[in-house]
Structure formats: C-alpha cells, structure tokens
Design a protein around this motif. Sequence first.
Motif, mmCIF file in Angstrom:
data_model
loop_
_atom_site.group_PDB
_atom_site.id
_atom_site.type_symbol
_atom_site.label_atom_id
_atom_site.label_comp_id
_atom_site.label_asym_id
_atom_site.label_seq_id
_atom_site.Cartn_x
_atom_site.Cartn_y
_atom_site.Cartn_z
ATOM 1 N N PRO A 93 -8.368 11.749 3.805
ATOM 2 C CA PRO A 93 -8.290 11.745 2.329
ATOM 3 C C PRO A 93 -6.874 11.514 1.808
ATOM 4 C CG PRO A 93 -9.748 13.491 3.077
ATOM 5 C CD PRO A 93 -9.077 12.950 4.305
ATOM 6 N N GLY A 94 -5.899 12.169 2.413
ATOM 7 C CA GLY A 94 -4.525 11.968 1.985
ATOM 8 C C GLY A 94 -4.030 10.572 2.272
ATOM 9 N N LEU A 95 -4.390 10.042 3.422
ATOM 10 C CA LEU A 95 -3.996 8.678 3.766
ATOM 11 C C LEU A 95 -4.625 7.676 2.813
ATOM 12 C CD1 LEU A 95 -4.227 8.921 7.657
ATOM 13 C CD2 LEU A 95 -2.124 8.672 6.318
ATOM 14 N N GLN A 96 -5.836 7.937 2.362
ATOM 15 C CA GLN A 96 -6.484 7.046 1.390
ATOM 16 C C GLN A 96 -5.741 7.065 0.059
ATOM 17 O OE1 GLN A 96 -10.468 8.695 1.585
ATOM 18 N NE2 GLN A 96 -11.191 7.035 2.911
ATOM 19 N N ARG A 97 -5.273 8.241 -0.360
ATOM 20 C CA ARG A 97 -4.474 8.304 -1.591
ATOM 21 C C ARG A 97 -3.166 7.535 -1.409
ATOM 22 N NH1 ARG A 97 -2.322 12.691 -3.814
ATOM 23 N NH2 ARG A 97 -2.248 13.950 -1.900
ATOM 24 N N LEU A 98 -2.592 7.622 -0.234
ATOM 25 C CA LEU A 98 -1.333 6.935 0.049
ATOM 26 C C LEU A 98 -1.498 5.421 0.015
ATOM 27 C CD1 LEU A 98 1.581 6.691 1.069
ATOM 28 C CD2 LEU A 98 0.766 7.294 3.347
ATOM 29 N N SER A 100 -3.834 3.722 -1.409
ATOM 30 C CA SER A 100 -4.200 3.303 -2.770
ATOM 31 C C SER A 100 -2.961 3.176 -3.655
ATOM 32 C CB SER A 100 -5.183 4.297 -3.390
ATOM 33 O OG SER A 100 -6.427 4.281 -2.709
ATOM 34 N N ALA A 101 -2.013 4.091 -3.493
ATOM 35 C CA ALA A 101 -0.791 4.038 -4.287
ATOM 36 C C ALA A 101 0.031 2.804 -3.935
ATOM 37 C CB ALA A 101 0.030 5.308 -4.074
ATOM 38 N N ILE A 102 0.091 2.456 -2.652
ATOM 39 C CA ILE A 102 0.815 1.259 -2.223
ATOM 40 C C ILE A 102 0.126 0.010 -2.764
ATOM 41 C CG2 ILE A 102 1.459 -0.130 -0.207
ATOM 42 C CD1 ILE A 102 1.787 2.528 1.338
ATOM 43 N N HIS A 103 -1.200 -0.041 -2.634
ATOM 44 C CA HIS A 103 -1.956 -1.196 -3.115
ATOM 45 C C HIS A 103 -1.818 -1.378 -4.630
ATOM 46 C CE1 HIS A 103 -4.824 -0.892 0.598
ATOM 47 N NE2 HIS A 103 -3.709 -1.539 0.869
ATOM 48 N N ALA A 104 -1.744 -0.286 -5.345
ATOM 49 C CA ALA A 104 -1.641 -0.370 -6.803
ATOM 50 C C ALA A 104 -0.353 -1.053 -7.241
ATOM 51 C CB ALA A 104 -1.732 1.019 -7.419
ATOM 52 N N GLU A 105 0.644 -1.081 -6.367
ATOM 53 C CA GLU A 105 1.911 -1.753 -6.674
ATOM 54 C C GLU A 105 1.943 -3.181 -6.119
ATOM 55 O OE1 GLU A 105 3.978 -0.622 -8.694
ATOM 56 O OE2 GLU A 105 3.540 1.531 -8.789
ATOM 57 N N GLY A 106 0.804 -3.659 -5.642
ATOM 58 C CA GLY A 106 0.714 -5.036 -5.189
ATOM 59 C C GLY A 106 1.169 -5.280 -3.766
ATOM 60 N N ALA A 107 1.410 -4.222 -3.014
ATOM 61 C CA ALA A 107 1.861 -4.357 -1.632
ATOM 62 C C ALA A 107 0.746 -3.975 -0.673
ATOM 63 C CB ALA A 107 3.096 -3.485 -1.381
ATOM 64 N N LEU A 108 0.961 -4.224 0.592
ATOM 65 C CA LEU A 108 0.051 -3.833 1.661
ATOM 66 C C LEU A 108 0.600 -2.612 2.382
ATOM 67 C CD1 LEU A 108 -0.663 -7.394 3.087
ATOM 68 C CD2 LEU A 108 -2.205 -6.015 1.696
ATOM 69 N N ALA A 109 -0.282 -1.908 3.099
ATOM 70 C CA ALA A 109 0.087 -0.676 3.792
ATOM 71 C C ALA A 109 -0.129 -0.836 5.291
ATOM 72 C CB ALA A 109 -0.749 0.491 3.272
ATOM 73 N N THR A 161 -9.466 5.183 18.363
ATOM 74 C CA THR A 161 -9.965 6.085 17.324
ATOM 75 C C THR A 161 -8.971 6.187 16.178
ATOM 76 O OG1 THR A 161 -11.239 7.378 18.935
ATOM 77 C CG2 THR A 161 -10.703 8.450 16.844
ATOM 78 N N ALA A 162 -7.682 6.295 16.510
ATOM 79 C CA ALA A 162 -6.651 6.363 15.472
ATOM 80 C C ALA A 162 -6.640 5.081 14.641
ATOM 81 C CB ALA A 162 -5.282 6.598 16.108
ATOM 82 N N ALA A 163 -6.847 3.941 15.302
ATOM 83 C CA ALA A 163 -6.894 2.670 14.582
ATOM 84 C C ALA A 163 -8.063 2.640 13.612
ATOM 85 C CB ALA A 163 -6.986 1.513 15.575
ATOM 86 N N ARG A 164 -9.215 3.119 14.053
ATOM 87 C CA ARG A 164 -10.382 3.156 13.173
ATOM 88 C C ARG A 164 -10.129 4.063 11.974
ATOM 89 N NH1 ARG A 164 -13.197 0.486 10.717
ATOM 90 N NH2 ARG A 164 -13.463 -0.704 12.637
ATOM 91 N N LEU A 165 -9.547 5.227 12.209
ATOM 92 C CA LEU A 165 -9.252 6.135 11.105
ATOM 93 C C LEU A 165 -8.262 5.504 10.131
ATOM 94 C CD1 LEU A 165 -8.946 9.508 13.052
ATOM 95 C CD2 LEU A 165 -10.739 8.902 11.416
ATOM 96 N N ALA A 166 -7.283 4.766 10.671
ATOM 97 C CA ALA A 166 -6.296 4.122 9.806
ATOM 98 C C ALA A 166 -6.949 3.066 8.920
ATOM 99 C CB ALA A 166 -5.178 3.507 10.653
ATOM 100 N N VAL A 167 -7.796 2.237 9.505
ATOM 101 C CA VAL A 167 -8.464 1.201 8.716
ATOM 102 C C VAL A 167 -9.390 1.835 7.688
ATOM 103 C CG1 VAL A 167 -10.127 -0.694 8.842
ATOM 104 C CG2 VAL A 167 -8.236 -0.587 10.468
ATOM 105 N N ASP A 168 -10.096 2.873 8.083
ATOM 106 C CA ASP A 168 -10.974 3.570 7.137
ATOM 107 C C ASP A 168 -10.172 4.247 6.032
ATOM 108 O OD1 ASP A 168 -13.124 2.747 8.617
ATOM 109 O OD2 ASP A 168 -13.480 4.692 9.569
ATOM 110 N N GLY A 170 -7.683 2.763 4.602
ATOM 111 C CA GLY A 170 -7.186 1.717 3.729
ATOM 112 C C GLY A 170 -5.976 0.964 4.232
ATOM 113 N N PHE A 171 -5.546 1.210 5.465
ATOM 114 C CA PHE A 171 -4.389 0.488 5.988
ATOM 115 C C PHE A 171 -4.773 -0.953 6.312
ATOM 116 C CE2 PHE A 171 -2.871 4.817 6.729
ATOM 117 C CZ PHE A 171 -1.543 4.701 6.296
ATOM 118 N N ASP A 172 -3.851 -1.848 5.986
ATOM 119 C CA ASP A 172 -4.059 -3.276 6.204
ATOM 120 C C ASP A 172 -3.467 -3.753 7.520
ATOM 121 O OD1 ASP A 172 -4.892 -3.823 3.259
ATOM 122 O OD2 ASP A 172 -2.950 -2.825 3.092
ATOM 123 N N GLY A 173 -2.439 -3.057 7.998
ATOM 124 C CA GLY A 173 -1.756 -3.440 9.224
ATOM 125 C C GLY A 173 -1.573 -2.245 10.140
#
Length: 422
Positions: A93-98, A100-109, A161-168, A170-173
């Motif tokens: 949940p916290g990573l999703q908020r993070l 989302s905040a990066i994406h809202a500024e037009g960047a990737l995470a 597993t960590a990669a799956r959690l990261a993508v879920d 909202g991480f792009d890279g």
Amino acid sequence: MTTSPNPKDPAPRAGNDPLSPAVLGPLTLRNRIIKCATFEAMTPDALVTDELIEFHREVAAGGAAMSTVAYCAIAPEGRTDRHQIWMRPEAVPGLQRLTSAIHAEGALAAAQLGHAGPVANAVSNRLPALGPGRIPAPMGMSLTAKVARDDIPGLVRKFATAARLAVDSGFDGLEIHCGHNYLLSAFMSPLLNHRRDEYGGSAVNRARFAREVLEAVRNEVGDEAAVWAKLNMFDGLGKPARGRGGRPWSCTNLDDAIKYAELFESDGFIDAIEPTAGSSLLNPMYLFHGEPPLESFAEAMAGPVKTGMKLGGRLFLKHYPYTDTYLLPLARELRRAVSLPLILLGGVTDHASMRTAMDEGFDFVAMGRALLREPDLPHLIEADPSTRSKCVHCNLCMPTIYSHTRCPIRTGEVPDPLTAAG
C-alpha cells in the motif's frame, strides 16, 4: 500541468539530445535522466513514509524521467540494516502511494531490488548475513553464513516474488543489484567467491546465480516493466585495466565485467545495464570520487565501527579526485563489448556531460548527488543548457544515509562553499 506517463506515448525523437524521450524496454521515458538508487533513510519501520514519498515526488517534479527507490530488499536478512524496506505484502500500500506520487509528476518509478549479502548488518537485522562462503560482514562485526547450494533456488524465487510485488505496486522499472559486493556481486567476485560447485570458479559459474535471478525476474514480470542490472565493473582493489592475466582470487575487473555483460546480453532477459564500481566492503569511495568525509562518517557510526573509522578511516575511505563522467573510461569498455542500452553513472551533472554520454553511445544517464543538491536540476538545464550543478562533490551527503539522506549544504547545516567564494 503534468500527466501520468504512458509507455505508448510518442516515439522518441532522433539524435543524441539528452532531454529528448527515449525507449527503455517497454517504456518511453520523457528524457534520458534517471535518478539513481541511493538509500534514503526515511523508512524507520521498513515501510514507506510520507517523507519518502515527498523525497521522490520532488525529484519527479524536478524533471528527471525516472526516480529509483532504494533499497528494496528481497528478504529481511538482505538489508544493510533493519530500517530498510523489504518486499512483502505489508509494504505494497505504501509503495503504491509512492509510485502514484511519482507518476502524478509525469515521471516513471523504478525499484532497486537486491540482497545485501555480506554488506548486511546482522546485528541490526537480527539475522545472519549471507555470502558465497564464510567471509567478513563488517557492518555486523561477524562472518557471513554460506549460502548452501540448495538455498539458491529459494533466493531466486524471492527475487521473482519481490519483482511481482514491485510491479503490483506500480513500479515501471526494476533495477537488479549486481554491484558493490552485495550478494549477487559477491558471488561474481573471484576475491569473495571461493566455491567449488557450479556457482564458483570460472566467470561463467560465478555469474550463474545472477543470471538465474534475471531470468526469474523477467519470467515473472514479462513486459510489464523494464528490467536492468546494476553491474560492477571494478571492486576497487588493484588496477581496473584489462589484461590482468586471469590471476586467481583477485577482485572483479573489467575482464570479468565484460564477460558478465556479454552473458547477460546473450541471455536476453534484461533491457539495459547500469555500469558501476567500488565495493561497500572494500572500497566505497571508488564509486563516489571526491573528498572522503572521514569525520562525518565516524560521527555517524556507533561502537567498534566508530572507533575503527576514526583509527583506520583513511585506509578504507580513499581519496579519488573528482572529474566529470569519472566512470566513463571503464564504462566505455562495456559500451564497446555489448549492444544493450547502457546507463552512464558517475559525475554526470550538466548538459555537457550528458551530451558526452550520448555521443559515446550511452542511452541514459544516472544522477545522484547532484539531485540531492538540486532536485530540479533537469528543469534548470532544460531552461538553460549552460547551467552548472551546485554540487561541490564534498560527499557530506554520504554519512547521512544512516540518519536521513540529504545534502547538508542545501539544508544549511554547513556553509555553501560556492557562496563563501563569492
């Protein structure tokens, strides 16, 4: 007005303009500037905080194309201390908020995924540090536990597993940490890996663990994210030049790094490589260059480590004069050896150094200390290409990773030498 990034948005323009869009795997970045991974020291409970979100939001708002969150460990014992995030459902949940905040500024995470291995602090983590064998783990004043052959498939699955959690989340890279003598890098180092099974001996064997991890991560996320490896070119002992004759038990050198890069490219599981250098165990200043902040490092430590830093810090924290693009001479050798996109790290602070990287065939640049000093530096450079970074390479930011990562000049904790020079 900013918009959320979309990998299907316009194709990159031709040419070597570092401020033009560029493709990285399935992504299109708005420019060639990536905020590199630097532990933020803003996760006291190993979970995302509002402070961490604001740290990366500010970088995204400042114009970087992608901001990399560090350090996202794949397991609790894989942290350099227990305050770092480790990837489990509770963190999502916290990573999703993070993100989302990066994406809202037009960047990737991006998320840096790794296992600290012998760099882990076993005392802080209350778990043994791991290594290819029984080798020193100085942060915990102990020896590592040897990773058994039968343990490796489980560690590989934890990366996936960590990669799956990261993508879920909202991480792009995803940046897979194969540098600085963290666990994968320790396996790749002939100085640290004395194994006699299929994970030790030849360069191909030493790279086997990392290659299995990269394959598992790619199989897990497919084209849902860009995947790249942060790869050590030189651990910092001896000489980095090629042609060392294959002497046994020497540190990772360019010959090894080129072989590893060629193997990674032939496997086809990653989209890029970020060449790096130095060792958190053996020679950390080889990555940073500039003045080693000995007194500040000692003050940031506690107990025997603090005493050791005061007595022997000059032996451990060596002084390498700062020059722009200081890792380019090493990274250029990798550029000649592989066709994968490369991300140039080390001394990239202005438009001229970015153009140098592009002209030499690098696809992206990574910035760290300069963005701590000025998170909006990309926007400043875009407005005026003659802009020079205010970072003076004093490295006083380095010891702050143990408390709250920042530029002490920016916060006013120490005088700005540029202002003092008047």
